[in-house]
Design an enzyme around this catalytic site. Structure first.
Site, short mmCIF file in Angstrom:
data_model
loop_
_atom_site.label_atom_id
_atom_site.label_comp_id
_atom_site.label_asym_id
_atom_site.label_seq_id
_atom_site.Cartn_x
_atom_site.Cartn_y
_atom_site.Cartn_z
N ASP A 65 0.86 -1.19 0.00
CA ASP A 65 0.00 0.00 0.00
C ASP A 65 0.90 1.24 0.00
OD1 ASP A 65 -2.18 1.63 0.10
OD2 ASP A 65 -2.73 1.19 2.17
N ASP A 123 -2.73 2.53 -6.18
CA ASP A 123 -1.75 2.60 -5.10
C ASP A 123 -1.67 1.37 -4.20
OD1 ASP A 123 -4.23 3.04 -4.00
OD2 ASP A 123 -3.56 4.55 -2.58
N GLU A 124 -2.33 0.29 -4.56
CA GLU A 124 -2.21 -0.91 -3.72
C GLU A 124 -2.43 -2.18 -4.54
OE1 GLU A 124 -5.27 -1.62 -0.75
OE2 GLU A 124 -6.57 -0.15 -1.71
#
Length: 365
Positions: A14, A108-109
């Site tokens: 993350d 983003d993850e």
């Protein structure tokens, strides 16, 4: 945990305050300062906040005017989504150096299954550390990671030592970890559900574990069974590298509330154009058009229509959205309109089967 259980090695990566961190990286003058991506103007909404801003209580999805009150020194920055997508691709390229079993959740993850990996490294903990170091060295951003036997625990763990940290929950630590965990930290337990659990005397994983499956089914419906198993460390969802897009959408929040359908038509034209462009880039089409309407009192309404054929053309999307807009009288003035296309043709294409890994680990975690 029973030694007979088949377990895997899952990493959840993350990125730390991704949008805001990219802006600070690209503009050194913003480093160390409280910034909010988006949120400008009296009707703006914050898309992301830097950690400096979060200290004041600023967070994503917050109204920009409230964020400014909480943090008078807050700097609002226009979002640059193409830049975020570019950085995200570079990060994923690093992931694929270790495994092909990568399941992106957003820009983003992502989940990585490293039970077997390209480096032949038996330690998922060391792999996560190496990935985080490479992201920082090659791109200039920090990331946090959670490492455990399944996706649920890995995701919970990735939030444990944020920012720029990681946490490993080994097979023998899974149950103690979950029992002491605040119920609000359980992925899938939102604010409303947490409040309901509090009223039922459920404050920690240990409290949740004392409840029977029938009790949880009675109070939480279909989610009850999910809670019953995850608190026991059981979550069998595999890392799926071929996630199929289910829908595609675009929306706009207006500077002033709109009270007439006539004034909304121009806005719908721009939104339909954006949806059509995104469909073209993704090379997909769909059958179900949904119009999203958020009123000035923040109540939400959706209206949908399913066509007998797949479409991606702007004119058809716009005409259908217009029909939905005039379908019935509006309840109030409108602050937001959105158009989404679902029932996509991607759902008719079976994704290639990924290699399923479910083995007992007999080496370092």
């Amino acid at each position: 945990m029973s030694t007979d259980l088949p377990i895997r090695k899952i990493i959840h990566i993350d990125m730390d305050a991704f949008f805001a961190s990219v802006e600070q990286m690209d503009n050194p003058e913003l480093k160390g300062k409280p910034i909010a991506v988006g949120g400008g103007g009296k009707r703006g909404v914050v898309s992301a906040a830097s950690y400096e801003a979060r200290k004041f209580g600023v967070k994503s999805a917050m109204a920009g005017n409230l964020a400014a009150k909480l943090c008078p020194e807050l700097i609002f920055v226009r979002p640059h989504f193409e830049r975020y997508a570019e950085i995200s691709k570079r990060i994923r390229k690093i992931f694929y150096d270790y495994t092909d079993l990568v399941e992106p959740l957003s820009l983003d993850e992502a989940y990585l299954d490293v039970t077997e990996n390209k480096k032949g490294n038996p330690s998922a903990t060391l792999i996560a550390k190496e990935i985080r170091e490479r992201i920082y060295k090659e791109i200039g951003l920090t990331a946090s990671a959670g490492i455990s036997i399944n996706k649920f625990i890995a995701k919970v763990a990735s939030d444990y030592n944020k920012p720029n940290g990681q946490k490993t929950v080994t097979p023998e630590d899974v149950i103690p970890f979950l029992e002491q965990l605040d119920i609000r930290k359980f992925y899938g337990v939102g604010k409303v559900t947490a409040e309901k659990m509090y009223q039922l005397g459920i404050f920690t994983g240990k409290d949740l574990k004392l409840k029977t499956i029938d009790y949880l089914d009675t109070h939480f419906g279909k989610s009850g069974r999910y809670y019953y198993y995850v608190v026991r460390g059981i979550h069998n969802s595999e890392v799926k590298p071929n996630r199929i897009r289910k829908s595609l959408a675009a929306e706009r929040t207006f500077g002033e509330n709109l009270s007439s359908e006539i004034f909304m038509l121009e806005k719908l034209d721009h939104i339909a154009n954006e949806v059509s462009n995104r469909l073209s880039k993704s090379k997909v089409s769909g059958k179900t058009i949904t119009l999203k309407i958020k009123y000035s009192d923040f109540t939400l309404q959706t209206r949908s229509k399913t066509l007998p054929y797949f479409i991606s053309d702007k004119s058809i999307i716009l005409e259908t959205a217009k029909d939905l807009l005039f379908q019935e009288k509006l309840n109030n003035s409108v602050r937001l309109l959105g158009i989404s296309l679902s029932n996509l043709n991607t759902e008719t294409i079976k994704a290639p089967e990924s290699k399923s890994i479910s083995v007992q680990l007999k080496f370092e975690f």
